[in-house]
Design an enzyme around this catalytic site. Structure first.
Site, PDB file in Angstrom:
ATOM      1  N   THR A 115     -14.777  57.445  31.720  1.00 51.10           N
ATOM      2  CA  THR A 115     -13.650  56.519  31.835  1.00 51.10           C
ATOM      3  C   THR A 115     -13.769  55.389  30.822  1.00 51.10           C
ATOM      4  O   THR A 115     -14.876  54.988  30.455  1.00 51.10           O
ATOM      5  CB  THR A 115     -13.611  55.925  33.258  1.00 51.10           C
ATOM      6  OG1 THR A 115     -12.682  54.848  33.279  1.00 51.10           O
ATOM      7  CG2 THR A 115     -14.968  55.376  33.673  1.00 51.10           C
ATOM      8  N   ASP A 116     -12.627  54.838  30.443  1.00 51.42           N
ATOM      9  CA  ASP A 116     -12.675  53.656  29.567  1.00 51.42           C
ATOM     10  C   ASP A 116     -13.125  52.419  30.344  1.00 51.42           C
ATOM     11  O   ASP A 116     -13.356  51.369  29.756  1.00 51.42           O
ATOM     12  CB  ASP A 116     -11.317  53.427  28.899  1.00 51.42           C
ATOM     13  CG  ASP A 116     -10.207  53.191  29.895  1.00 51.42           C
ATOM     14  OD1 ASP A 116     -10.469  53.266  31.106  1.00 51.42           O
ATOM     15  OD2 ASP A 116      -9.071  52.922  29.464  1.00 51.42           O
ATOM     16  N   GLU A 117     -13.229  52.558  31.681  1.00 53.37           N
ATOM     17  CA  GLU A 117     -13.692  51.400  32.461  1.00 53.37           C
ATOM     18  C   GLU A 117     -15.137  51.026  32.121  1.00 53.37           C
ATOM     19  O   GLU A 117     -15.589  49.940  32.476  1.00 53.37           O
ATOM     20  CB  GLU A 117     -13.563  51.678  33.957  1.00 53.37           C
ATOM     21  CG  GLU A 117     -12.141  52.035  34.324  1.00 53.37           C
ATOM     22  CD  GLU A 117     -11.686  51.479  35.645  1.00 53.37           C
ATOM     23  OE1 GLU A 117     -12.391  50.652  36.215  1.00 53.37           O
ATOM     24  OE2 GLU A 117     -10.598  51.883  36.074  1.00 53.37           O
ATOM     25  N   TYR A 141     -18.225  51.725  40.418  1.00 54.48           N
ATOM     26  CA  TYR A 141     -17.743  53.008  39.859  1.00 54.48           C
ATOM     27  C   TYR A 141     -17.987  53.052  38.356  1.00 54.48           C
ATOM     28  O   TYR A 141     -18.575  54.005  37.833  1.00 54.48           O
ATOM     29  CB  TYR A 141     -16.242  53.174  40.160  1.00 54.48           C
ATOM     30  CG  TYR A 141     -15.568  54.201  39.265  1.00 54.48           C
ATOM     31  CD1 TYR A 141     -15.881  55.552  39.376  1.00 54.48           C
ATOM     32  CD2 TYR A 141     -14.621  53.812  38.305  1.00 54.48           C
ATOM     33  CE1 TYR A 141     -15.270  56.496  38.546  1.00 54.48           C
ATOM     34  CE2 TYR A 141     -14.015  54.750  37.482  1.00 54.48           C
ATOM     35  CZ  TYR A 141     -14.345  56.090  37.611  1.00 54.48           C
ATOM     36  OH  TYR A 141     -13.752  57.014  36.770  1.00 54.48           O
ATOM     37  N   LYS A 145     -20.438  55.534  36.066  1.00 57.74           N
ATOM     38  CA  LYS A 145     -19.972  56.376  34.963  1.00 57.74           C
ATOM     39  C   LYS A 145     -20.695  56.004  33.666  1.00 57.74           C
ATOM     40  O   LYS A 145     -21.021  56.875  32.849  1.00 57.74           O
ATOM     41  CB  LYS A 145     -18.450  56.243  34.788  1.00 57.74           C
ATOM     42  CG  LYS A 145     -17.618  56.737  35.952  1.00 57.74           C
ATOM     43  CD  LYS A 145     -17.740  58.231  36.220  1.00 57.74           C
ATOM     44  CE  LYS A 145     -17.060  59.081  35.161  1.00 57.74           C
ATOM     45  NZ  LYS A 145     -17.050  60.524  35.560  1.00 57.74           N
TER      46      LYS A 145
END
Ligand code: NAD
Length: 295
Positions: A115-117, A141, A145
């Site tokens: 994810t770009d998070e 989260y 990741k």
């Protein structure tokens, strides 16, 4: 669905633990037609993964499996660390051992979906993230990741495992579990329930259709050298409130010819898109670059 449609000669095996977010019905048409083999199992169970790799002669692994809902990770991160970190570790180890030496030369590939998070958030006026942006996860989260991304890279460097990583923005599309913003809003609008808008709703997200995401992964698998990371975005950045407003409009229009149904939407809050250019004012977050999508 994407892979079977685009690569009908490939054998596809889906390994999924069927957590609350999993639904075998989403691929029932493919399993029933013999186009996909479905195996219920946990990516963290290394022995099961290893025997599947050997039995099916698997040469390409795409790791989609994850706990993916940020709010749940804030309540309790345990299962996020187990699946996203330890599960990815188990998959990486099973691939390393199953493929052995010369995996890259034989065209094996481990693609990790992230994810770009992992990059955190942007302040107003800041340039979009690139693949070189430092990791700054905000939620458990995102941290889990990020750890998995680092593990994939470490397995590449330490063992020569041929890996690639993609960091994508918010997905939407068919079969999505209705805890994510778009399907949740559609259901809530239809039921006349309040819409889940945090704060003023001006947080900006980039939206990526799942088919475009799959095309990007396909392209990476076909064309990217091992050891590369790719950001994948939809070049569609909107404040949440504008996205929800657009959904209300679409549903109103769809039911325009049935006034008795249209009444149901009256109770729904009708957010207004911001009148000012959000980039200078309320731009809280922009998602990753679109290098792959542009290719
Ligand atoms: N949805 C998004 O907007 C988005 C954005 C960026 C990245 N991603 C990433 O894309 C991937 C897919 O996301 P999603 O939205 O489809 O997630 P999801 O939560 O809707 O589905 C996750 C799937 O993984 C399965 N799963 C969970 N734990 C497992 C385990 N231990 N072993 C095997 N299967 C397990 C679940 O049963 C479910 O089918 C994830 O890696 C996620 O981090 C998603």
């Amino acid at each position: 669905h994407y892979w079977v449609g685009q690569h009908p000669d490939d054998r596809v095996v889906v390994l999924d633990a069927l957590t609350y977010a999993g639904n075998p019905g989403s691929i029932a048409s493919l399993t029933e037609a013999g186009r996909v083999r479905f195996v219920r199992g946990d990516i963290a169970e290394r022995a099961q993964v290893a025997s599947l790799i050997a039995e099916e002669h698997i040469d390409t692994i795409v790791n989609f499996a994850a706990e993916s809902h940020v709010d749940r990770s804030i309540e309790d991160a345990t299962v996020f660390l187990r699946t996203n970190v330890l599960g990815t570790q188990a998959l990486l180890e099973a691939a390393r051992d199953g493929w052995g030496a010369g995996a890259a030369e034989r065209g094996c590939r481990f693609h990790h979906v992230s994810t770009d998070e992992v990059y955190g958030s942007l302040d107003p006026g800041e340039a979009a993230f690139t693949e070189a942006s430092p990791y700054a996860p905000s939620s458990p989260y995102a941290a889990s990741k990020a750890a998995a991304d680092h593990l994939a890279r470490a397995f590449g460097r330490t063992y020569g495992l041929p890996y690639t990583i993609s960091n994508c923005s918010n997905n939407y599309g068919p079969y999505q579990f209705p805890e994510k913003l778009l399907p949740l809003c559609v259901l809530n609008i239809l039921e006349g329930r309040p819409l889940p808008i945090y704060g003023d709703g001006l947080q900006i997200r980039d939206w990526l259709h799942v088919a475009d995401h799959c095309r990007a992964i396909d392209l990476i698998l076909q064309a990217s050298p091992a050891g590369e990371t790719w950001n994948v975005g939809g070049a569609a950045q909107e404040p949440n409130i504008a996205v929800v407003g657009a959904m209300c409009d679409v549903l109103d229009e769809a039911f325009a010819a049935q006034p008795q149904l249209k009444k149901r939407f009256r109770a729904v809050a009708r957010p207004n898109p911001p009148t000012e250019d959000p980039r200078g004012v309320v731009f809280q977050r922009v998602k990753a670059s679109v290098r792959v999508a542009r290719q």
